[in-house]
Design a protein around this motif. Structure first.
Motif, mmCIF file in Angstrom:
data_model
loop_
_atom_site.group_PDB
_atom_site.id
_atom_site.type_symbol
_atom_site.label_atom_id
_atom_site.label_comp_id
_atom_site.label_asym_id
_atom_site.label_seq_id
_atom_site.Cartn_x
_atom_site.Cartn_y
_atom_site.Cartn_z
ATOM 1 N N ASN A 190 -49.221 -27.085 82.258
ATOM 2 C CA ASN A 190 -49.854 -28.399 82.398
ATOM 3 C C ASN A 190 -49.281 -29.207 83.559
ATOM 4 N N THR B 295 -61.169 -25.461 65.161
ATOM 5 C CA THR B 295 -60.062 -25.035 66.021
ATOM 6 C C THR B 295 -58.795 -24.981 65.188
ATOM 7 N N ASP C 299 -50.034 -29.106 69.371
ATOM 8 C CA ASP C 299 -51.385 -29.084 69.957
ATOM 9 C C ASP C 299 -52.056 -30.448 69.847
ATOM 10 N N TYR D 6 -56.668 -33.356 70.872
ATOM 11 C CA TYR D 6 -56.218 -31.969 71.010
ATOM 12 C C TYR D 6 -55.892 -31.772 72.493
ATOM 13 N N LYS D 7 -54.718 -31.193 72.745
ATOM 14 C CA LYS D 7 -54.267 -31.051 74.131
ATOM 15 C C LYS D 7 -54.728 -29.728 74.720
ATOM 16 N N GLY D 8 -55.531 -29.806 75.760
ATOM 17 C CA GLY D 8 -56.000 -28.597 76.422
ATOM 18 C C GLY D 8 -55.200 -28.310 77.674
ATOM 19 N N LEU D 9 -55.640 -27.320 78.412
ATOM 20 C CA LEU D 9 -54.959 -26.963 79.657
ATOM 21 C C LEU D 9 -55.087 -28.090 80.670
ATOM 22 N N PHE D 10 -54.116 -28.194 81.521
ATOM 23 C CA PHE D 10 -54.120 -29.148 82.631
ATOM 24 C C PHE D 10 -54.340 -30.589 82.144
ATOM 25 N N ASN D 11 -53.656 -30.898 81.044
ATOM 26 C CA ASN D 11 -53.666 -32.261 80.475
ATOM 27 C C ASN D 11 -55.040 -32.735 80.000
ATOM 28 N N GLU D 12 -55.945 -31.824 79.784
ATOM 29 C CA GLU D 12 -57.245 -32.198 79.229
ATOM 30 C C GLU D 12 -57.025 -32.691 77.792
ATOM 31 N N ARG D 13 -57.778 -33.711 77.393
ATOM 32 C CA ARG D 13 -57.678 -34.241 76.029
ATOM 33 C C ARG D 13 -59.060 -34.218 75.391
ATOM 34 N N GLN D 14 -59.131 -33.775 74.135
ATOM 35 C CA GLN D 14 -60.397 -33.892 73.417
ATOM 36 C C GLN D 14 -60.147 -34.594 72.092
ATOM 37 N N ILE E 62 -58.800 -25.248 75.418
ATOM 38 C CA ILE E 62 -57.837 -24.241 74.950
ATOM 39 C C ILE E 62 -56.448 -24.781 75.248
#
Lengths: 225, 441
Positions: free
Chosen positions: A224, B208, B214, B224-232, A5
């Motif tokens: 972030n 999505t 994003d 795709y940039k997620g919360l806390f620098n998560e990347r998918q 998200i």
């Protein structure tokens, strides 16, 4: 791998919860103050504004009855809160589903159809729609984090408003407990130290309401950085 | 059918409940309005649809071959079928797309082909939309609502279910997805006229919905940039952002809607972009004239669906004819869309006709002219007289190009707001109807 998200989406979900609760709860409080104004205190609306921390820009109780409900240029009005809920919901359709969004659409459509001087009794169904919205969040949304973010916003707003309006201590503890249960589902999304500090503050015999409000406002944390 | 018509108010209430809207800018201010729905459907018999399906498939295949050719070998220009003036001077031709071959060699993954049915029953193509054709969501939601409100109507009519469009779309997007990544619908944002559709299709396909900011490109791969620098990782982008805004480093450098370096990731084959950038060359109104020639050139087949009779003032003979017959033709500015830049000669006075003739003579490549097709009126419900009226209507058919070419058994039927108007665009006040395709016996 679970779909991530984005930060803007997380913030929108949180604020969607807050604004829908604000519409529901403030409508309820407004009716209570409206009742007081009938035969006790014509100036009670000033107290209402003070407690909620909103600017008293109203010339009279009559002016307040109308503008607090319908004035789109007044950021504190109920219609503004409803529009903000709608603005957030509209860009979250794929997460919250059309059936959930529909309750906010119907609330907006209902208010759009009211004359601008309509009494608050005509807003009853708007409160019903907000509760139905919350039910649809629970029923329709499959992603736990999406549900949690909305519910954290909903319960944080409820706690905040009841605290502002000096509700009984037991009631506040109950609302804080509801909030805590949602926060514990998403421990990385809130500041646990701030929550401990909030609990400590509220444990004091004469706790500082404004500090408690500040701490509550700092609980949600999704940036972030 | 009468049951459905009797339930008109209930249908509209459901459409409002779903927020079926489109955006328009009036005086620079954004407004959202409900898209008027008329419950009397357009009905297409099975045999007629079978023919349309073949013709539309043929057209989409030829247009895809054209795009592949024009951004690589350019045989069609070399062989003199299309003059190079129609390619390199076209706004839709993007040199940045030269020699980029998309996955599966497919460019027009989704084609929105606009047709009208003439009074004699013949179907005629008005134009092809190969960049970001919109409108599929409206018939889906209309069918969903009408089936809910008037189930009896559908018990008595054998109609192909059109609610499978999201499944067809999802299948196609999955087919092109690179590296089993995330599929996103990339929207310019809430204030785009088709935002309702972007969010609705994201909901129904499980994609999505991504906004500018994003998405990020790192090492020529889109994330795709997620919360806390998560990347998918993103494997497929169904973009609803126009070519010129897609990547500020490749196109309009002022674009705030795009993703820097997206074109690099796309050129390296690390992400599918749907529809492919650069398709504007194939749906240029001037190029539409050549589609029957493309069908013969690339597919060695006879075109099944004719174009509306079209003239290109660029060619001296055509120009002579157009200038001599301006009063009976419809003239279109190739750079305009959405019903704008369309001039019916019969609506112009002598001075206006002279002015138009001068413009055509000065910039012949900018214009096309077509014979006015007397297309078939469809019945609509009205609020005056006996409650029934007739309106001109077109059909936007949707062709999906995945591992095979599929024509969606429905389409967007748009009708004109005014009784004798030929302009059916929603931005010009028109409404829409459901399109029923009868099931095969």
């Amino acid at each position: 791998m679970a779909e991530p998200i984005s930060l803007p989406k997380a913030e929108r979900l949180f604020w969607l919860g807050r604004y829908t609760q604000r519409v529901y709860a403030v409508l309820h409080f407004f009716r209570k103050f409206r009742d007081v104004i009938i035969d006790v205190d014509a100036g009670a609306y000033c107290n209402f504004c003070d407690l909620l921390g909103i600017e008293n820009r109203y010339a009279s109780s009559r002016d307040f009855f109308t503008r607090f409900l319908f004035d789109r240029d007044d950021g504190s009005s109920l219609i503004s809160a409803l529009i903000s809920a709608h603005d957030n919901a509209l860009v979250l359709r794929e997460e919250i589903k059309s059936e959930t969004l529909a309750f906010i659409q119907m609330a907006i459509a209902h208010v759009d159809g009211l004359p601008p001087t309509a009494d608050v009794v005509r807003w009853q169904i708007v409160g019903d729609y907000m509760l139905a919205f919350l039910g649809a969040v629970e029923e329709r949304i499959r992603k736990p984090r999406v549900r949690d973010l909305i519910e954290i916003g909903w319960h944080l707003e409820s706690f905040d408003l009841h605290l502002r309006l000096n509700y009984a201590y037991d009631r506040l503890l109950d609302l804080r407990g509801r909030l805590e249960r949602r926060l514990l589902r998403e421990p990385e999304l809130f500041d646990q130290q701030k929550f401990v500090a909030l609990k400590e503050e509220m444990a004091l015999p004469l706790f500082d309401k404004s500090r408690a409000l500040t701490l509550a406002g700092q609980l949600f944390r999704v940036d972030n950085g | 059918m009468e049951t459905l018509i009797d339930q008109r108010d209930a249908v509209n209430q459901w459409l409002a409940r779903y927020g079926v809207r489109f955006g328009v800018y009036k005086g620079g201010v954004f407004h959202e309005q409900l898209f008027p729905f008329d419950p009397v459907p357009r009905v297409i018999p099975a045999a007629e649809w079978r023919f349309l399906e073949k013709g539309l498939t043929q057209r989409a295949r030829a247009l895809n071959e054209f795009l592949l050719d024009i951004y690589s070998a350019k045989r069609i220009v070399r062989d003199g079928v299309i003059a190079e003036e129609f390619i390199y001077a076209a706004k839709g031709y993007l040199p940045q797309c030269e020699n980029i071959i998309p996955t599966g060699k497919v460019y027009n993954h989704i084609s929105g082909i606009d047709l009208v049915q003439a009074n004699d029953g013949a179907w005629v193509v008005l134009e092809d939309n190969l960049r970001i054709p919109s409108g599929a969501s409206y018939p889906i939601i209309a069918r969903t609502v009408t089936r809910k409100v008037s189930p009896a109507t559908f018990e008595h009519h054998e109609i192909a279910d059109n609610r499978n469009y999201p499944a067809l779309l999802q299948l196609m997007l999955d087919h092109f997805n690179v590296g089993n990544g995330l599929t996103v619908i990339f929207t310019p944002g809430r204030y785009n006229s088709a935002f309702f559709e972007h969010s609705f299709l994201a909901e129904k396909t499980g994609a999505t919905l991504a906004f500018a900011g994003d998405l990020v490109v790192e090492d020529d791969t889109v994330f795709y940039k997620g919360l806390f620098n998560e990347r998918q990782r993103v494997g497929a982008i169904y973009r609803r952002v126009a070519d010129e805004f897609l990547d500020p480093l490749a196109f309009d450098r002022h674009s705030l809607l795009g993703v820097p370096n997206l074109m690099r990731a796309y050129a390296k084959g690390n992400v599918a972009v749907i529809n492919a950038p650069g398709n504007g060359i194939a749906d240029d109104k001037g190029i539409g004239y050549f589609v029957p020639k493309m069908i013969e050139y690339y597919l060695a087949e006879k075109p099944l669906l004719p174009n509306a009779p079209t003239y290109l003032p660029f060619y001296p003979d055509d120009r002579k004819y157009v200038l001599a017959n301006l009063a009976k033709l419809v003239v279109k500015d190739v750079a305009e869309a959405g019903g704008y830049g369309v001039l019916f000669g019969r609506d112009l006075d002598a001075t206006q006709l002279d002015d138009l003739a001068r413009l055509i003579a000065a910039e012949p490549r900018r214009w096309i002219a077509q014979e006015v097709i007397e297309f078939r009126d469809l019945e609509v419900l009205t609020s005056d007289g006996d409650g029934r009226g007739k309106r001109k209507a077109d059909l936007r058919a949707f062709v999906l190009y995945g591992d095979e070419v599929k024509v969606w058994k429905s389409g967007l039927t748009r009708y004109a707001f005014h009784p004798h108007s030929y302009v059916v665009n929603s931005s010009q006040g028109g409404g829409f109807k459901d399109t029923w395709v009868e099931k095969e016996e």
